[in-house]
Design a protein around this motif. Structure first.
Motif, PDB file in Angstrom:
ATOM      1  N   LEU A 187       3.828  -2.665   4.940  1.00  0.00           N
ATOM      2  CA  LEU A 187       4.896  -1.705   4.681  1.00  0.00           C
ATOM      3  C   LEU A 187       6.011  -1.790   5.717  1.00  0.00           C
ATOM      4  O   LEU A 187       6.853  -0.906   5.781  1.00  0.00           O
ATOM      5  CB  LEU A 187       4.324  -0.280   4.676  1.00  0.00           C
ATOM      6  CG  LEU A 187       3.132  -0.026   3.748  1.00  0.00           C
ATOM      7  CD1 LEU A 187       2.609   1.388   3.943  1.00  0.00           C
ATOM      8  CD2 LEU A 187       3.523  -0.252   2.301  1.00  0.00           C
ATOM      9  N   MET A 188       6.036  -2.871   6.518  1.00  0.00           N
ATOM     10  CA  MET A 188       6.995  -2.949   7.615  1.00  0.00           C
ATOM     11  C   MET A 188       8.378  -3.436   7.186  1.00  0.00           C
ATOM     12  O   MET A 188       9.366  -3.142   7.837  1.00  0.00           O
ATOM     13  CB  MET A 188       6.462  -3.883   8.703  1.00  0.00           C
ATOM     14  CG  MET A 188       5.301  -3.315   9.479  1.00  0.00           C
ATOM     15  SD  MET A 188       5.775  -1.962  10.559  1.00  0.00           S
ATOM     16  CE  MET A 188       6.759  -2.828  11.768  1.00  0.00           C
ATOM     17  N   GLY A 189       8.472  -4.180   6.088  1.00  0.00           N
ATOM     18  CA  GLY A 189       9.751  -4.759   5.698  1.00  0.00           C
ATOM     19  C   GLY A 189      10.281  -4.190   4.404  1.00  0.00           C
ATOM     20  O   GLY A 189       9.784  -3.202   3.854  1.00  0.00           O
ATOM     21  N   ARG A 190      11.333  -4.830   3.895  1.00  0.00           N
ATOM     22  CA  ARG A 190      11.903  -4.405   2.616  1.00  0.00           C
ATOM     23  C   ARG A 190      10.972  -4.730   1.465  1.00  0.00           C
ATOM     24  O   ARG A 190      10.966  -4.041   0.442  1.00  0.00           O
ATOM     25  CB  ARG A 190      13.260  -5.095   2.404  1.00  0.00           C
ATOM     26  CG  ARG A 190      14.308  -4.733   3.435  1.00  0.00           C
ATOM     27  CD  ARG A 190      14.799  -3.314   3.270  1.00  0.00           C
ATOM     28  NE  ARG A 190      15.588  -3.142   2.081  1.00  0.00           N
ATOM     29  CZ  ARG A 190      16.895  -3.322   2.007  1.00  0.00           C
ATOM     30  NH1 ARG A 190      17.565  -3.690   3.099  1.00  0.00           N
ATOM     31  NH2 ARG A 190      17.546  -3.112   0.882  1.00  0.00           N
ATOM     32  N   LYS A 191      10.180  -5.798   1.622  1.00  0.00           N
ATOM     33  CA  LYS A 191       9.193  -6.139   0.603  1.00  0.00           C
ATOM     34  C   LYS A 191       7.877  -5.458   0.959  1.00  0.00           C
ATOM     35  O   LYS A 191       7.321  -5.679   2.028  1.00  0.00           O
ATOM     36  CB  LYS A 191       9.002  -7.650   0.530  1.00  0.00           C
ATOM     37  CG  LYS A 191       8.121  -8.102  -0.613  1.00  0.00           C
ATOM     38  CD  LYS A 191       8.052  -9.619  -0.684  1.00  0.00           C
ATOM     39  CE  LYS A 191       7.179 -10.069  -1.859  1.00  0.00           C
ATOM     40  NZ  LYS A 191       7.101 -11.548  -1.946  1.00  0.00           N
ATOM     41  N   ILE A 192       7.374  -4.616   0.055  1.00  0.00           N
ATOM     42  CA  ILE A 192       6.163  -3.846   0.343  1.00  0.00           C
ATOM     43  C   ILE A 192       5.041  -4.299  -0.574  1.00  0.00           C
ATOM     44  O   ILE A 192       5.282  -4.770  -1.700  1.00  0.00           O
ATOM     45  CB  ILE A 192       6.405  -2.330   0.191  1.00  0.00           C
ATOM     46  CG1 ILE A 192       6.775  -1.985  -1.248  1.00  0.00           C
ATOM     47  CG2 ILE A 192       7.482  -1.865   1.153  1.00  0.00           C
ATOM     48  CD1 ILE A 192       6.816  -0.495  -1.517  1.00  0.00           C
ATOM     49  N   ALA A 193       3.824  -4.167  -0.086  1.00  0.00           N
ATOM     50  CA  ALA A 193       2.655  -4.539  -0.894  1.00  0.00           C
ATOM     51  C   ALA A 193       1.451  -3.754  -0.400  1.00  0.00           C
ATOM     52  O   ALA A 193       1.188  -3.692   0.807  1.00  0.00           O
ATOM     53  CB  ALA A 193       2.386  -6.036  -0.806  1.00  0.00           C
ATOM     54  N   VAL A 194       0.724  -3.132  -1.343  1.00  0.00           N
ATOM     55  CA  VAL A 194      -0.537  -2.457  -1.045  1.00  0.00           C
ATOM     56  C   VAL A 194      -1.513  -2.846  -2.138  1.00  0.00           C
ATOM     57  O   VAL A 194      -1.194  -2.750  -3.337  1.00  0.00           O
ATOM     58  CB  VAL A 194      -0.385  -0.918  -0.992  1.00  0.00           C
ATOM     59  CG1 VAL A 194      -1.742  -0.255  -0.821  1.00  0.00           C
ATOM     60  CG2 VAL A 194       0.549  -0.519   0.141  1.00  0.00           C
ATOM     61  N   ARG A 195      -2.705  -3.305  -1.730  1.00  0.00           N
ATOM     62  CA  ARG A 195      -3.723  -3.706  -2.699  1.00  0.00           C
ATOM     63  C   ARG A 195      -5.065  -3.126  -2.288  1.00  0.00           C
ATOM     64  O   ARG A 195      -5.430  -3.158  -1.113  1.00  0.00           O
ATOM     65  CB  ARG A 195      -3.827  -5.235  -2.790  1.00  0.00           C
ATOM     66  CG  ARG A 195      -2.564  -5.902  -3.304  1.00  0.00           C
ATOM     67  CD  ARG A 195      -2.707  -7.421  -3.340  1.00  0.00           C
ATOM     68  NE  ARG A 195      -1.498  -8.057  -3.826  1.00  0.00           N
ATOM     69  CZ  ARG A 195      -0.451  -8.362  -3.066  1.00  0.00           C
ATOM     70  NH1 ARG A 195      -0.492  -8.086  -1.769  1.00  0.00           N
ATOM     71  NH2 ARG A 195       0.629  -8.932  -3.580  1.00  0.00           N
ATOM     72  N   SER A 196      -5.783  -2.605  -3.275  1.00  0.00           N
ATOM     73  CA  SER A 196      -7.136  -2.097  -3.053  1.00  0.00           C
ATOM     74  C   SER A 196      -8.006  -2.562  -4.205  1.00  0.00           C
ATOM     75  O   SER A 196      -7.838  -2.113  -5.342  1.00  0.00           O
ATOM     76  CB  SER A 196      -7.146  -0.570  -2.946  1.00  0.00           C
ATOM     77  OG  SER A 196      -8.478  -0.095  -2.894  1.00  0.00           O
ATOM     78  N   GLY A 197      -8.916  -3.492  -3.907  1.00  0.00           N
ATOM     79  CA  GLY A 197      -9.817  -3.969  -4.944  1.00  0.00           C
ATOM     80  C   GLY A 197     -10.769  -2.897  -5.417  1.00  0.00           C
ATOM     81  O   GLY A 197     -11.116  -2.837  -6.600  1.00  0.00           O
TER      82      GLY A 197
END
Length: 718
Positions: free
Chosen positions: A611-621
């Motif tokens: 979540l540090m940049g302009r591109k964000i990603a969160v994944r939870s299997g």
């Protein structure tokens, strides 16, 4: 005594040690880099040579063509690189500076950086546990890609993370390579010699000009006499012996204390033994010089707050001038003591008879008094001990007159193989002859201990961490996971809040209780918030948090559009808030705190967040949840202070959250929420009932780095 052979690492397909193959390749590549650098120097000298300049004036057609060819070879991106010109004066300097400004890297520097990356890869092959840490991985990627701002942020995050002890321990053996890469890739030519010296394994120019930690460890040092606890006194040796001194160091742990003892030798003479522990794991500390930054300063410089603190302790102890002194240390402690032994003034004040360094990188140091007996004991798996640039098991012996023990221990994993208790056990069982030899050398110090004094070393005073925002009174609250200090403080976090308009009826059905809160309406819709947090450093440890909440009105007097007026009030005076429907966290302590203190329905899960940049990603299997996308342009907005509501038994719990950071409001068009499986009650099931699968938020509130604190939950009479 020196053991033969290298510490075994991962094997290459042909059966050879992959780490050793990478190190040999690194040596070959740096030789190529130095050859290219020499060619660059000769070409730059030829370009600026007076005979060629005179020839260009006399015969412009041929002379200018020759100079143009040399200039293209030096400055073209497919040649030697724009910053490769090393002529000392005149046009060479101007063209070299212009090449650096244009961002053209020297080919020689890029090849040298390749060698350094091979050396880093060799360490990671032998110790893959380093690369598994996300903080270390982020730092390595940023430094080797020449991204200054991201590298600084990654290093600060590691320093602040109380759970990053393993990562910081792994950073120490890689620090020389990281500094060399930074020195070779930056635009300041004053740093080039430092980078080349570190890359080629030569002596660094006096006090490296490119020291990224030079401003973080400038304390004057101090020492305060302290008492040992009754339990510690039971384990302090009463007779002088090598293992006894090492066990004393183990008793001190790494909390910033050292030990000074008087020993009456077999000849009746009283001598003095200084015993110093190694580096404290975790982030740099403001209360003691015994940390990662101090270790780095002791490695590259002879004077540091650690050595100054030890000097102040010895002055307070009252050791008479000319007394016999034995210095025994582990890790950074051995390094600091060897720095003292190098000090001619120190050796004129005391007679340093023995220096024993266990697991310390001291091969590039030499005591000022040639009569000093030096012992260096290292486990080949302990890569802290090769910070001086000499590989474990190297055939090159810089000090043939030292007593050097370089053995292969049974413990491979770092930092376990660096711990003093492992060295003590190995001296008992694996290399008992080394223990006997050192004991024989320390015979003048084999006798009863007649005085023992511990000293707490101090560094320069710094403001408390998080000052002034996080310096507030705390209270300890018991939980099933142990006592927890509240407010819970978060020193380094990132957050993204996805705000979705949802059906007010669907939101109301998810709210619990006989008299549930009323969802706040925006027109005919309610507002659901999916909050994604990456907590890198907090008082309950690092963890990732995924929370689903709904905005609710005043619990007692709900009024339409009350939330608009409520946002103008201070957070502690607001009557509206967010009711937490579901919470997923990645640590057990966070789950217990959320349930027992804040009344939130938390569950333990696995998740990865960026979540540090302009591109964000969160994944939870585990949840079957994916949030990814790119944030568009944003505008600054006020801090995201909110009351959060939860439920404990039949009561509502109100928790106040205060944040301090740079919150921005973004359109939600570039971000999408996706549920990948049919799993996952309660959180994924609630998201589906709200119709949010594959939905884009109306807007996004994002803060890549901020601090916050959460109060204890207050039970409301409802």
């Amino acid at each position: 005594m020196r053991a033969d052979g290298h510490a075994p690492g991962r094997l290459a397909p042909d059966g050879r040690d992959a780490g050793e193959l990478l190190r040999r390749c690194a040596r070959d590549v740096v030789d190529v880099a130095e050859g290219i650098r020499a060619v660059s120097a000769r070409t730059g000298t030829a370009l600026c040579a007076p005979p060629l300049t005179a020839s260009a004036r006399r015969r412009p057609r041929t002379g200018l063509a020759a100079r143009w060819a040399l200039l293209r070879a030096l400055t073209h991106t497919q040649g030697l690189g724009g910053s490769a010109i090393t002529a000392p004066k005149g046009m060479g300097q101007v063209l070299g500076a212009a090449g650096a400004v244009l961002g053209r890297e020297s080919l020689a520097a890029l090849v040298a950086v390749t060698s350094l990356r091979l050396r880093i890869a060799a360490v990671l092959v032998d110790h893959p546990e380093f690369e598994r840490d996300p903080g270390m991985r982020r730092l390595l990627e940023a430094v080797t890609a020449d991204r200054d701002l991201e590298a600084v942020r990654a290093l600060r995050a590691l320093f602040r993370d109380r759970g990053a002890q393993r990562a910081l321990s792994g950073l120490a053996p890689l620090m020389a390579e990281l500094v060399a890469i930074r020195a070779l890739l930056d635009e300041d030519p004053k740093h080039d010699e430092t980078g080349w010296a570190l890359a080629a394994g030569r002596e660094v120019p006096a006090g490296p000009p490119h020291d990224p930690l030079k401003d973080t460890d400038q304390g004057q040092g101090a020492a305060e006499a302290v008492d040992l606890t009754d339990q510690e006194k039971q384990f302090i040796a009463t007779e002088g012996s090598f293992l006894g001194f090492l066990r004393n160091i183990e008793v001190l742990s790494t909390d910033g204390r050292i030990l000074v003892q008087n020993v009456r030798g077999p000849d009746g003479v009283v001598r003095y033994v200084v015993q110093v522990p190694g580096m404290a794991p975790g982030r740099p500390r403001s209360d003691a010089p015994q940390d990662f930054v101090g270790a780095w300063r002791n490695l590259v410089m002879t004077d540091s707050p650690y050595t100054r603190s030890i000097l102040r302790a010895l002055a307070d102890y009252g050791i008479p001038r000319g007394a016999d002194l034995a210095l025994i240390g582990h890790g950074e402690g051995g390094l600091a003591l060897m720095n003292l032994a190098q000090d001619e003034e120190f050796c004129r004040t005391y007679r340093v008879t023995h220096v024993v360094a266990v697991g310390s990188p001291v091969d590039d140091k030499k005591p000022a008094d040639p009569r000093t007996w030096v012992a260096a004991i290292t486990n080949q798996h302990d890569i802290v001990a090769v910070l001086d640039g000499r590989d474990a098991g190297s055939a090159f012996d810089p000090h043939p007159h030292w007593y050097a023990v370089d053995y292969t221990g049974p413990i491979h994993e770092f930092p376990l193989c660096h711990m003093l208790r492992e060295y003590i056990e190995h001296l008992r069982t694996v290399i008992p002859e080394a223990r006997e030899d050192v004991d024989a050398a320390l015979t003048p110090y084999r006798g009863p201990i007649v005085r023992t004094q511990a000293y707490q070393l101090k560094d320069r005073a710094h403001p408390p961490e998080g000052y002034p925002f996080l310096t507030l009174p705390t209270t300890s609250i018991p939980t099933t996971a142990g006592p927890v200090d509240v407010p819970v403080r978060y020193y380094d976090s990132s957050a993204v809040h996805l705000c979705f308009p949802v059906s007010a009826d669907a939101a109301r059905r998810l709210l619990p209780g006989v008299t549930p809160p009323t969802p706040s309406r925006l027109g005919r819709r309610a507002l659901a918030v999916l909050s994604l947090h990456e907590h890198r450093c907090s008082t309950i440890g690092p963890y990732t948090e995924i929370a689903l909440s709904v905005l609710v009105d005043d619990l007692w007097r709900p009024r339409p559009y009350d939330i608009g007026a409520d946002l103008l009030r201070r957070a502690d005076l607001r009557r509206t808030g967010r009711y937490v429907l579901s919470l997923a966290v990645t640590s057990d302590e966070a789950r217990v705190v959320a349930r027992e203190i804040w009344g939130q329905p938390a569950m333990r899960t696995t998740a990865e967040a960026d979540l540090m940049g302009r591109k964000i990603a969160v994944r939870s299997g585990d949840l079957g949840l994916t949030v990814e996308g790119r944030l568009g342009p944003g505008i600054r907005c006020p801090e995201a202070d909110w009351p959060l509501y939860g439920r404990r038994a039949e009561s509502t719990v109100r928790t106040l959250v205060r944040a301090h950071g740079r919150l921005r409001l973004h359109p939600g068009t570039g971000v999408r929420l996706r549920l990948d499986t049919a799993a996952a009650e309660p959180l994924a099931g609630q998201l589906r009932r709200l119709g949010l699968d594959r939905a884009r938020p109306l807007f996004v509130l994002a803060c890549p780095q901020f601090m916050l604190h959460r109060s204890a939950g207050t039970v409301l009479p409802r």
